[in-house]
Design a protein around this motif. Structure first.
Motif, short mmCIF file in Angstrom:
data_model
loop_
_atom_site.label_atom_id
_atom_site.label_comp_id
_atom_site.label_asym_id
_atom_site.label_seq_id
_atom_site.Cartn_x
_atom_site.Cartn_y
_atom_site.Cartn_z
N LEU A 1 -2.44 10.19 -4.55
CA LEU A 1 -3.62 10.94 -4.10
C LEU A 1 -3.26 12.32 -3.57
O LEU A 1 -4.15 13.13 -3.29
N LEU A 2 -1.97 12.59 -3.40
CA LEU A 2 -1.54 13.91 -2.93
C LEU A 2 -1.69 14.95 -4.03
O LEU A 2 -1.57 14.65 -5.22
N LEU A 3 -1.95 16.18 -3.63
CA LEU A 3 -1.97 17.28 -4.60
C LEU A 3 -0.61 17.43 -5.26
O LEU A 3 0.44 17.22 -4.64
N SER A 4 -0.63 17.80 -6.52
CA SER A 4 0.63 18.04 -7.23
C SER A 4 1.18 19.41 -6.87
O SER A 4 0.42 20.33 -6.52
N LYS A 5 2.47 19.54 -6.95
CA LYS A 5 3.09 20.85 -6.71
C LYS A 5 2.59 21.84 -7.75
O LYS A 5 2.49 21.51 -8.93
N PRO A 6 2.24 23.04 -7.35
CA PRO A 6 1.78 24.03 -8.33
C PRO A 6 2.90 24.44 -9.27
O PRO A 6 4.09 24.31 -8.95
N SER A 7 2.51 24.93 -10.40
CA SER A 7 3.49 25.38 -11.39
C SER A 7 4.35 26.51 -10.80
O SER A 7 3.83 27.44 -10.18
N GLY A 8 5.63 26.40 -10.96
CA GLY A 8 6.55 27.41 -10.45
C GLY A 8 7.02 27.17 -9.04
O GLY A 8 7.95 27.84 -8.57
N ALA A 9 6.42 26.22 -8.33
CA ALA A 9 6.85 25.92 -6.96
C ALA A 9 8.17 25.16 -7.00
O ALA A 9 8.47 24.43 -7.95
N ARG A 10 8.97 25.32 -5.97
CA ARG A 10 10.25 24.64 -5.89
C ARG A 10 10.28 23.72 -4.67
O ARG A 10 9.38 23.76 -3.82
N LYS A 11 11.31 22.92 -4.60
CA LYS A 11 11.43 21.98 -3.49
C LYS A 11 11.51 22.72 -2.16
O LYS A 11 12.16 23.76 -2.05
N ALA A 12 10.84 22.18 -1.15
CA ALA A 12 10.87 22.80 0.17
C ALA A 12 12.29 22.78 0.73
O ALA A 12 13.07 21.86 0.48
N ARG A 13 12.61 23.79 1.50
CA ARG A 13 13.96 23.88 2.06
C ARG A 13 14.23 22.73 3.02
O ARG A 13 15.32 22.17 3.05
N TYR A 14 13.23 22.36 3.79
CA TYR A 14 13.38 21.25 4.74
C TYR A 14 12.33 20.19 4.40
O TYR A 14 11.22 20.20 4.91
N ALA A 15 12.69 19.30 3.49
CA ALA A 15 11.76 18.27 3.03
C ALA A 15 11.55 17.22 4.11
O ALA A 15 12.45 16.90 4.89
N THR A 16 10.34 16.68 4.16
CA THR A 16 9.98 15.65 5.13
C THR A 16 9.87 14.31 4.43
O THR A 16 9.37 14.23 3.33
N GLY A 17 10.35 13.25 5.09
CA GLY A 17 10.21 11.92 4.54
C GLY A 17 11.22 11.62 3.46
O GLY A 17 12.19 12.36 3.24
N SER A 18 10.99 10.51 2.76
CA SER A 18 11.90 10.06 1.71
C SER A 18 11.08 9.51 0.55
O SER A 18 10.24 8.61 0.75
N ASP A 19 11.28 10.07 -0.62
CA ASP A 19 10.60 9.62 -1.83
C ASP A 19 9.08 9.66 -1.66
O ASP A 19 8.36 8.81 -2.18
N GLY A 20 8.60 10.64 -0.93
CA GLY A 20 7.16 10.80 -0.78
C GLY A 20 6.53 9.98 0.33
O GLY A 20 5.32 10.04 0.53
N TRP A 21 7.35 9.21 1.06
CA TRP A 21 6.84 8.39 2.17
C TRP A 21 7.38 8.91 3.48
O TRP A 21 8.50 9.42 3.56
N LEU A 22 6.58 8.77 4.54
CA LEU A 22 6.98 9.17 5.88
C LEU A 22 6.76 7.96 6.79
O LEU A 22 5.62 7.53 6.99
N ASP A 23 7.86 7.38 7.31
CA ASP A 23 7.71 6.18 8.12
C ASP A 23 7.19 6.52 9.52
O ASP A 23 7.04 7.69 9.89
#
Length: 230
Positions: A66-88
């Motif tokens: 249900l999350l929005l998809s990354k826009p075309s040309g966007a790259r991975k965030a420098r400081y990603a949150t969570g793991s595999d799309g989940w945040l415990d």
């Protein structure tokens, strides 16, 4: 005394006569307890809702979809949150200014269930993080709404922030905020914007960071499109 005795005997005699008259009558039949049969509808019943139409099926499935998809040309965030799309739960509590207090609140009153997260970096230092936080809502039924109302105050960075706010279209009481003064605690001025809304048992959070002022159209557009997916 004679008159009183005669009156009593008259009442008794009248009562006896009444009973005798009633006993000689045929008993009155009671009305039937059965009701006339009702006509039954014919034909097949309505088809069950498809998974796409049944919101409960959708929100109980893979929340990450249900999350929005990354826009075309966007790259991975420098400081990603969570793991595999989940945040415990622990990781989500760490996003608050007082993680210990937030943890207790999430476990107790708010009945945290799960959280999905996505983030990306666009051109320059423009960073986006979107969280969908789902609550159990077994008692009061307002946990997601309360979380959306509280999130701005609990997660607000420290500092002097002049803030503008706007309602998010189509969400009722959802709000978007743009902080006009940068946070300089990182050694460089970082501007931020955020949006909070809810639908059903899911609270939406959007966080945007950049080294230059963030226009309100950016945060409002993201919030509107994300809420449409819920």
């Amino acid at each position: 005394m004679l008159i009183a005795t005669a009156a009593v005997l008259g009442v008794v005699a009248g009562t006896c006569v009444g009973y005798l008259v009633q006993a000689d009558r045929e008993p009155t039949a009671l009305p039937s307890l059965s009701q006339p049969s009702l006509a039954q509808a014919k034909g097949a019943g309505p088809e069950p809702l498809s998974a796409a139409q049944d919101r409960q099926v959708k929100v109980d499935g893979d929340l990450r979809k249900l999350l929005l998809s990354k826009p075309s040309g966007a790259r991975k965030a420098r400081y990603a949150t969570g793991s595999d799309g989940w945040l415990d739960l622990a990781g989500y509590a760490e996003t608050y200014k007082s993680p210990a207090g937030a943890f207790r609140d999430l476990v107790g009153d708010k009945e945290f269930r799960r959280a999905a997260v996505t983030d990306w970096q666009e051109s320059g230092a423009f960073n986006v993080e979107i969280r969908l936080v789902q609550y159990r809502q077994e008692e009061t039924g307002t946990e997601a709404a309360d979380a959306a109302d509280d999130a701005y105050y609990y997660a607000q960075p420290d500092g002097d922030y002049s803030t503008d706010s706007w309602p998010i279209p189509g969400t009722g009481d959802g709000m978007a905020y743009v902080h006009k003064k940068p946070d300089t605690s990182y050694g460089v001025g970082v501007y931020s914007a955020e949006a909070h809304a809810w639908r059903g048992d899911i609270a939406m959070e959007i966080w945007i960071y950049d080294t230059k002022p963030i226009p309100k159209t950016k945060v409002l557009d993201l919030a509107k499109r994300q809420m449409e997916r819920l």
